[in-house]
Design an enzyme around this catalytic site. Structure first.
Site, short mmCIF file in Angstrom:
data_model
loop_
_atom_site.label_atom_id
_atom_site.label_comp_id
_atom_site.label_asym_id
_atom_site.label_seq_id
_atom_site.Cartn_x
_atom_site.Cartn_y
_atom_site.Cartn_z
N THR A 1 0.83 -1.21 0.00
CA THR A 1 0.00 0.00 0.00
C THR A 1 0.86 1.25 0.00
OG1 THR A 1 -1.65 -1.20 1.30
CG2 THR A 1 -1.86 1.19 1.21
N THR A 2 1.89 1.25 0.86
CA THR A 2 2.76 2.42 0.99
C THR A 2 3.56 2.66 -0.28
OG1 THR A 2 2.94 1.83 3.33
CG2 THR A 2 4.42 3.53 2.54
N TYR B 1 -12.86 -4.23 -2.71
CA TYR B 1 -14.04 -3.86 -3.49
C TYR B 1 -15.01 -5.03 -3.69
CZ TYR B 1 -17.20 -1.69 -6.81
OH TYR B 1 -18.33 -1.22 -7.41
N TYR C 1 -2.54 -10.42 4.29
CA TYR C 1 -2.60 -9.02 4.72
C TYR C 1 -4.06 -8.66 4.96
CZ TYR C 1 -1.88 -3.89 4.37
OH TYR C 1 -1.86 -2.54 4.59
N ARG D 1 -9.35 -0.63 4.51
CA ARG D 1 -9.06 -0.25 3.13
C ARG D 1 -9.73 -1.17 2.11
NH1 ARG D 1 -3.89 3.39 2.95
NH2 ARG D 1 -4.54 3.60 0.79
N LYS E 1 -0.11 -10.19 8.21
CA LYS E 1 0.04 -8.79 8.61
C LYS E 1 -1.34 -8.34 9.07
CE LYS E 1 0.97 -4.13 6.87
NZ LYS E 1 1.30 -3.30 5.69
N ILE F 1 5.20 -4.74 10.00
CA ILE F 1 5.44 -4.26 8.64
C ILE F 1 5.03 -2.80 8.67
CG2 ILE F 1 4.79 -4.48 6.21
CD1 ILE F 1 4.45 -7.49 6.70
#
Length: 294
Positions: A46-47, A109, A135, A140, A164, A206
């Site tokens: 994501t980052t 989604y 994850y 999100r 994560k 993380i």
């Protein structure tokens, strides 16, 4: 054997002003991370703005990182997608490039059922031989991987070795730890919950914070692992104001801005992400000063 113990950086993807990936700068920040004792590098998470990279850019960033790191620390490639076949494609390519493990986010989604999540993750895991880290970030993705589902996935796909956990729900993490009994590694996905999750048996984090403070984040985790829990807690609490500022707007907006404030010149964000609101940028700059980074 665990993929890593400690603090893994969810590394940003540096860009030129025209939005193209800046590989020269990428190499520089990889070296800075390793010098700062980061314990693993997660690329295209994501980052790293993976959601706005083309497939070609995504895979090139993974290949580049694997080559530059050269086995000095584990490289974990973000290869998740809301399309199972796309995730399989990215995962198998990352394995070919030499990634030490893959990080696979729950499909966003689509809002898959728990049965659908199990089938999705098992299909991806069975397509590769490298370790798989799930994850879970429902804030999100709109989709929560329940502890019971994690255990079903891990029972069916033996290379699913870790998760994560970024649900923010400590009770859920406790339930997972209770069910797993050490059979699956747990990493904090939230910088403000590193020590709380480690107290439940987690092996580290993380981290977004590691982009600006790799040594401090590494030390926080290692103090805990070495039994110095009071010192680890002190380091966690000392970082809370900066962590809050790094998440005062959606990640990775603040961390990229922070790195630019620090003179690291990682460039702009790709739309729909944009520069910070002035008042939030001022808050972030104050937090960086207070933490001693500028």
């Amino acid at each position: 054997m665990s993929v890593f113990k400690g603090a893994a950086v969810a590394i940003v993807t540096p860009m030129y002003e025209d939005g193209q990936v800046n590989y020269e700068k990428f190499a520089e920040i990889i070296e800075e991370q390793i010098a700062g004792e980061t314990d693993a590098i997660v690329v295209c998470g994501t980052t790293g703005e993976a959601s706005t990279l083309t497939h070609e850019e995504h895979l090139e960033c993974i290949r580049f990182t694997v080559e530059k790191v050269a086995k000095r620390v584990p490289v974990i490639a973000g290869t998740g997608s809301n399309c199972t076949e796309t995730a399989i494609y990215l995962s198998t390519e990352a394995e070919k490039y030499g990634a030490d493990a893959i990080l696979v986010v729950s499909p966003y989604y689509n809002k898959a059922t728990q049965k659908g999540l199990k089938e999705h993750f098992v299909a991806i895991a069975e397509s590769v031989k490298v370790p798989v880290i799930l994850y879970n970030v429902p804030g999100r993705t709109g989709c929560n991987i329940l502890p019971e589902t994690v255990m079903k996935i891990a029972a069916e796909a033996k290379n699913v070795v870790a998760i994560k956990e970024a649900s923010g729900n400590i009770s859920q993490v406790a339930k997972l730890a209770s069910l797993a009994k050490g059979s699956i590694d747990i990493y904090s996905g939230n910088d403000d919950q590193i020590i709380p999750i480690m107290s439940l048996g987690g092996l580290g984090v993380i981290s977004v914070l590691s982009n600006v403070a790799p040594k401090q984040t590494h030390d926080m985790v290692m103090e805990y692992l070495n039994g110095n829990t009071a010192k680890a807690l002190e380091l966690q609490l000392d970082a809370i104001d900066l962590i809050d500022s790094l998440f005062c707007e959606v990640n990775p907006i603040p961390v990229k801005v922070a790195m630019n404030i620090m003179g690291k010149e990682v460039g702009p964000l790709r739309r729909p992400l944009c520069d910070m609101e002035p008042q939030n940028k001022a808050r972030l700059e104050k937090s960086l000063k207070d933490y001693g980074l500028i």
